[in-house]
Design a protein around this motif. Structure first.
Motif, PDB file in Angstrom:
ATOM      1  N   ILE A  80       0.837  -1.204   0.000  1.00  0.00           N
ATOM      2  CA  ILE A  80       0.000   0.000   0.000  1.00  0.00           C
ATOM      3  C   ILE A  80       0.872   1.255   0.000  1.00  0.00           C
ATOM      4  O   ILE A  80       0.657   2.198  -0.776  1.00  0.00           O
ATOM      5  CB  ILE A  80      -0.944   0.016   1.212  1.00  0.00           C
ATOM      6  N   ALA A  81       1.865   1.299   0.888  1.00  0.00           N
ATOM      7  CA  ALA A  81       2.694   2.497   1.024  1.00  0.00           C
ATOM      8  C   ALA A  81       3.388   2.851  -0.287  1.00  0.00           C
ATOM      9  O   ALA A  81       3.378   4.011  -0.725  1.00  0.00           O
ATOM     10  CB  ALA A  81       3.718   2.287   2.141  1.00  0.00           C
ATOM     11  N   LEU A  82       3.993   1.868  -0.938  1.00  0.00           N
ATOM     12  CA  LEU A  82       4.746   2.134  -2.152  1.00  0.00           C
ATOM     13  C   LEU A  82       3.853   2.419  -3.346  1.00  0.00           C
ATOM     14  O   LEU A  82       4.182   3.243  -4.203  1.00  0.00           O
ATOM     15  CB  LEU A  82       5.684   0.956  -2.448  1.00  0.00           C
ATOM     16  N   GLU A  83       2.706   1.750  -3.402  1.00  0.00           N
ATOM     17  CA  GLU A  83       1.788   1.942  -4.526  1.00  0.00           C
ATOM     18  C   GLU A  83       1.097   3.299  -4.478  1.00  0.00           C
ATOM     19  O   GLU A  83       0.819   3.902  -5.520  1.00  0.00           O
ATOM     20  CB  GLU A  83       0.739   0.823  -4.532  1.00  0.00           C
ATOM     21  N   HIS A  84       0.838   3.789  -3.272  1.00  0.00           N
ATOM     22  CA  HIS A  84       0.019   5.000  -3.139  1.00  0.00           C
ATOM     23  C   HIS A  84       0.797   6.177  -2.549  1.00  0.00           C
ATOM     24  O   HIS A  84       0.212   7.076  -1.958  1.00  0.00           O
ATOM     25  CB  HIS A  84      -1.210   4.679  -2.288  1.00  0.00           C
ATOM     26  N   ARG A  85       2.102   6.157  -2.749  1.00  0.00           N
ATOM     27  CA  ARG A  85       2.940   7.218  -2.200  1.00  0.00           C
ATOM     28  C   ARG A  85       2.582   8.589  -2.773  1.00  0.00           C
ATOM     29  O   ARG A  85       2.786   9.611  -2.124  1.00  0.00           O
ATOM     30  CB  ARG A  85       4.409   6.895  -2.475  1.00  0.00           C
ATOM     31  N   ASN A  86       2.037   8.598  -3.983  1.00  0.00           N
ATOM     32  CA  ASN A  86       1.658   9.887  -4.578  1.00  0.00           C
ATOM     33  C   ASN A  86       0.472  10.522  -3.850  1.00  0.00           C
ATOM     34  O   ASN A  86       0.232  11.726  -3.963  1.00  0.00           O
ATOM     35  CB  ASN A  86       1.320   9.706  -6.052  1.00  0.00           C
ATOM     36  N   ARG A  87      -0.257   9.713  -3.066  1.00  0.00           N
ATOM     37  CA  ARG A  87      -1.388  10.243  -2.293  1.00  0.00           C
ATOM     38  C   ARG A  87      -0.938  10.858  -0.968  1.00  0.00           C
ATOM     39  O   ARG A  87      -1.605  11.727  -0.411  1.00  0.00           O
ATOM     40  CB  ARG A  87      -2.381   9.130  -1.961  1.00  0.00           C
ATOM     41  N   GLY A  88       0.151  10.346  -0.436  1.00  0.00           N
ATOM     42  CA  GLY A  88       0.627  10.808   0.861  1.00  0.00           C
ATOM     43  C   GLY A  88       1.701   9.872   1.387  1.00  0.00           C
ATOM     44  O   GLY A  88       1.909   8.773   0.862  1.00  0.00           O
ATOM     45  N   SER A  89       2.365  10.272   2.460  1.00  0.00           N
ATOM     46  CA  SER A  89       3.467   9.461   3.004  1.00  0.00           C
ATOM     47  C   SER A  89       3.348   9.269   4.515  1.00  0.00           C
ATOM     48  O   SER A  89       4.336   8.963   5.179  1.00  0.00           O
ATOM     49  CB  SER A  89       4.817  10.118   2.669  1.00  0.00           C
ATOM     50  N   HIS A  90       2.122   9.441   5.036  1.00  0.00           N
ATOM     51  CA  HIS A  90       1.914   9.246   6.471  1.00  0.00           C
ATOM     52  C   HIS A  90       1.142   7.953   6.698  1.00  0.00           C
ATOM     53  O   HIS A  90       0.129   7.688   6.026  1.00  0.00           O
ATOM     54  CB  HIS A  90       1.123  10.423   7.069  1.00  0.00           C
ATOM     55  N   ILE A  91       1.623   7.122   7.629  1.00  0.00           N
ATOM     56  CA  ILE A  91       0.976   5.856   7.936  1.00  0.00           C
ATOM     57  C   ILE A  91       0.859   5.697   9.450  1.00  0.00           C
ATOM     58  O   ILE A  91       1.657   6.252  10.201  1.00  0.00           O
ATOM     59  CB  ILE A  91       1.740   4.664   7.299  1.00  0.00           C
ATOM     60  N   ILE A  92      -0.136   4.943   9.879  1.00  0.00           N
ATOM     61  CA  ILE A  92      -0.474   4.826  11.306  1.00  0.00           C
ATOM     62  C   ILE A  92      -0.497   3.367  11.727  1.00  0.00           C
ATOM     63  O   ILE A  92      -1.052   2.513  11.029  1.00  0.00           O
ATOM     64  CB  ILE A  92      -1.856   5.450  11.581  1.00  0.00           C
ATOM     65  N   THR A  93       0.079   3.091  12.885  1.00  0.00           N
ATOM     66  CA  THR A  93      -0.014   1.755  13.482  1.00  0.00           C
ATOM     67  C   THR A  93      -0.011   1.924  15.001  1.00  0.00           C
ATOM     68  O   THR A  93      -0.173   3.021  15.515  1.00  0.00           O
ATOM     69  CB  THR A  93       1.132   0.853  12.983  1.00  0.00           C
ATOM     70  N   THR A  94       0.177   0.834  15.739  1.00  0.00           N
ATOM     71  CA  THR A  94       0.205   0.903  17.198  1.00  0.00           C
ATOM     72  C   THR A  94       1.566   0.445  17.718  1.00  0.00           C
ATOM     73  O   THR A  94       2.378  -0.104  16.972  1.00  0.00           O
ATOM     74  CB  THR A  94      -0.892   0.033  17.843  1.00  0.00           C
ATOM     75  N   GLU A  95       1.764   0.633  19.007  1.00  0.00           N
ATOM     76  CA  GLU A  95       3.025   0.225  19.630  1.00  0.00           C
ATOM     77  C   GLU A  95       3.069  -1.262  19.968  1.00  0.00           C
ATOM     78  O   GLU A  95       4.083  -1.739  20.486  1.00  0.00           O
ATOM     79  CB  GLU A  95       3.251   1.041  20.908  1.00  0.00           C
ATOM     80  N   VAL A  96       1.992  -1.991  19.696  1.00  0.00           N
ATOM     81  CA  VAL A  96       1.925  -3.390  20.137  1.00  0.00           C
ATOM     82  C   VAL A  96       1.761  -4.365  18.977  1.00  0.00           C
ATOM     83  O   VAL A  96       1.245  -5.469  19.145  1.00  0.00           O
ATOM     84  CB  VAL A  96       0.791  -3.588  21.168  1.00  0.00           C
TER      85      VAL A  96
END
Length: 380
Positions: A80-96
């Motif tokens: 997802i990150a590499l395919e849609h980098r033109n849309r944005g470069s911020h991603i969210i996850t958790t610490e666990v």
């Protein structure tokens, strides 16, 4: 033998092994070959997708066969990150998250992506409000596991999915490796775009897995080649592995209702017993927890010592994730929950299957008490 490390891997079901052997013997042709024998293998592969989709209540062309949870998580997150980098470069996850997600995000940071690692509460659960607040115009991906592999916390996936639906340009990935067969999840109705499943966690074989990719979702592939699996996952397909995985998934879903109830009873019984031991602290929350995991800490006692002492009695448990159990002593999951090092460095994980018995749990408890007593006697 009393095997209580089912979150690391499960015993393959005999019928799953049989299906793998039968397909390997009789349908060994390459499914990309154009001759009739190859066509038979291709039909078997397609039928497996249709059966998996039916079991998961999604569409057959949303099924991508993988080599397991780590590949599925990496394909989802990096794809997802590499395919849609033109849309944005911020991603969210958790610490666990599991290492296969956490390290994938670290890798993307090296490529210039910005990652928000959301905190969790003392039960290991992320706040839906925190997810909402973290989203920016630059966000393209949220990745949150369904069931935590160390302490069994269940994340509010459906609520996060509702949040994600409000932002059409971002995608929502769920690592459901520990959830299948333990905590039901409706893929089609939970706002999920990608979901990871691993065969060896549900009495299938190592090296088998599934990635659900919702129709309309595009990925940058990890493997380039012959264009198999909609070009998301090139390489000659493991037909026998796919068939065996679907067999394991079917057996799990058929037994799910009774199995969940059984494991919940075992967990409650073990919890009550553990509460009688002053040396033991229970880390798995009473609420919002999957039924198959019980995580405990014995401050002042190295978990490896207990694991070896129990192993000598033919009882097998673990510390944290098998993927990180040989690394640093501290559990990053318990640390993220706010526990101190005395607790986060002394944790044991006990994990059940549908076939775990009450007698096995009773024996484990008695041997645990004796092992702690022997250790304390030596230290005095």
């Amino acid at each position: 033998m009393i095997y209580l490390d089912n979150s690391a891997t499960t015993r393959p079901d005999p019928s799953v092994l049989h299906s793998f052997q039968q397909v390997s013997e009789h349908f060994f042709a390459n499914p990309s070959s154009i001759h009739p024998f190859g066509g038979e293998a291709e039909k078997l592969l397609q039928r497996s997708k249709e059966q998996a989709a039916e079991l998961l209540q999604v569409q057959p062309d949303e099924m991508i066969f993988t080599a397991g949870g780590t590949e599925g998580n990496n394909l989802a997150v990096k794809g997802i990150a590499l395919e849609h980098r033109n849309r944005g470069s911020h991603i969210i996850t958790t610490e666990v998250e599991h290492p296969s997600v956490h390290e994938a995000f670290h890798g993307l940071e090296r490529l210039g992506f910005t990652v928000t690692y959301l905190p969790v509460d003392a039960q290991g659960v992320v706040s839906t409000d925190d997810v909402q607040d973290a989203i920016t115009d630059d966000t393209i991906l949220i990745s949150v596991m369904h069931v935590n592999n160390e302490i069994g916390s269940v994340q509010p996936v459906k609520q996060i999915g509702e949040v994600a639906k409000q932002y059409p340009k971002l995608f929502f990935h769920v690592d459901n490796v520990q959830g299948v067969g333990k905590v039901p999840l409706d893929l089609a109705e939970s706002g999920i775009d990608l979901c990871t499943i691993s065969g060896h966690k549900l009495h299938g074989l190592k090296g088998t897995g599934l990635l659900y990719v919702k129709n309309g979702t595009t990925l940058f592939p990890l493997f380039h080649g012959g264009g198999q699996e909609k070009s998301f996952r090139s390489g000659t397909e493991n037909v026998a592995g796919a068939v065996s995985l679907v067999k394991a998934l079917r057996l799990t879903i058929e037994r799910r209702e009774v199995g969940i109830r059984h494991m919940s009873q075992l967990q409650a019984q073990l919890r009550d017993k553990l509460y009688t031991m002053e040396d033991v602290l229970v880390n798995t929350p009473e609420q919002k927890a999957a039924p198959h995991i019980m995580n405990i800490s014995i401050p002042g006692l190295k978990p490896e010592v207990l694991i070896h002492m129990l192993g000598e009695k033919g009882i097998y448990v673990s510390t944290k994730s098998a993927c990180s159990s040989k690394r640093e002593d501290e559990s990053k999951i318990l640390a993220a929950c706010g526990y101190g090092r005395d607790r986060s460095t002394s944790a044991l994980r006990v994990s059940f299957s549908y076939d775990t018995t009450e007698d096995e749990i009773n024996t484990f408890f008695q041997e645990l008490k004796e092992a702690i007593g022997r250790f304390k006697a030596v230290m005095e």
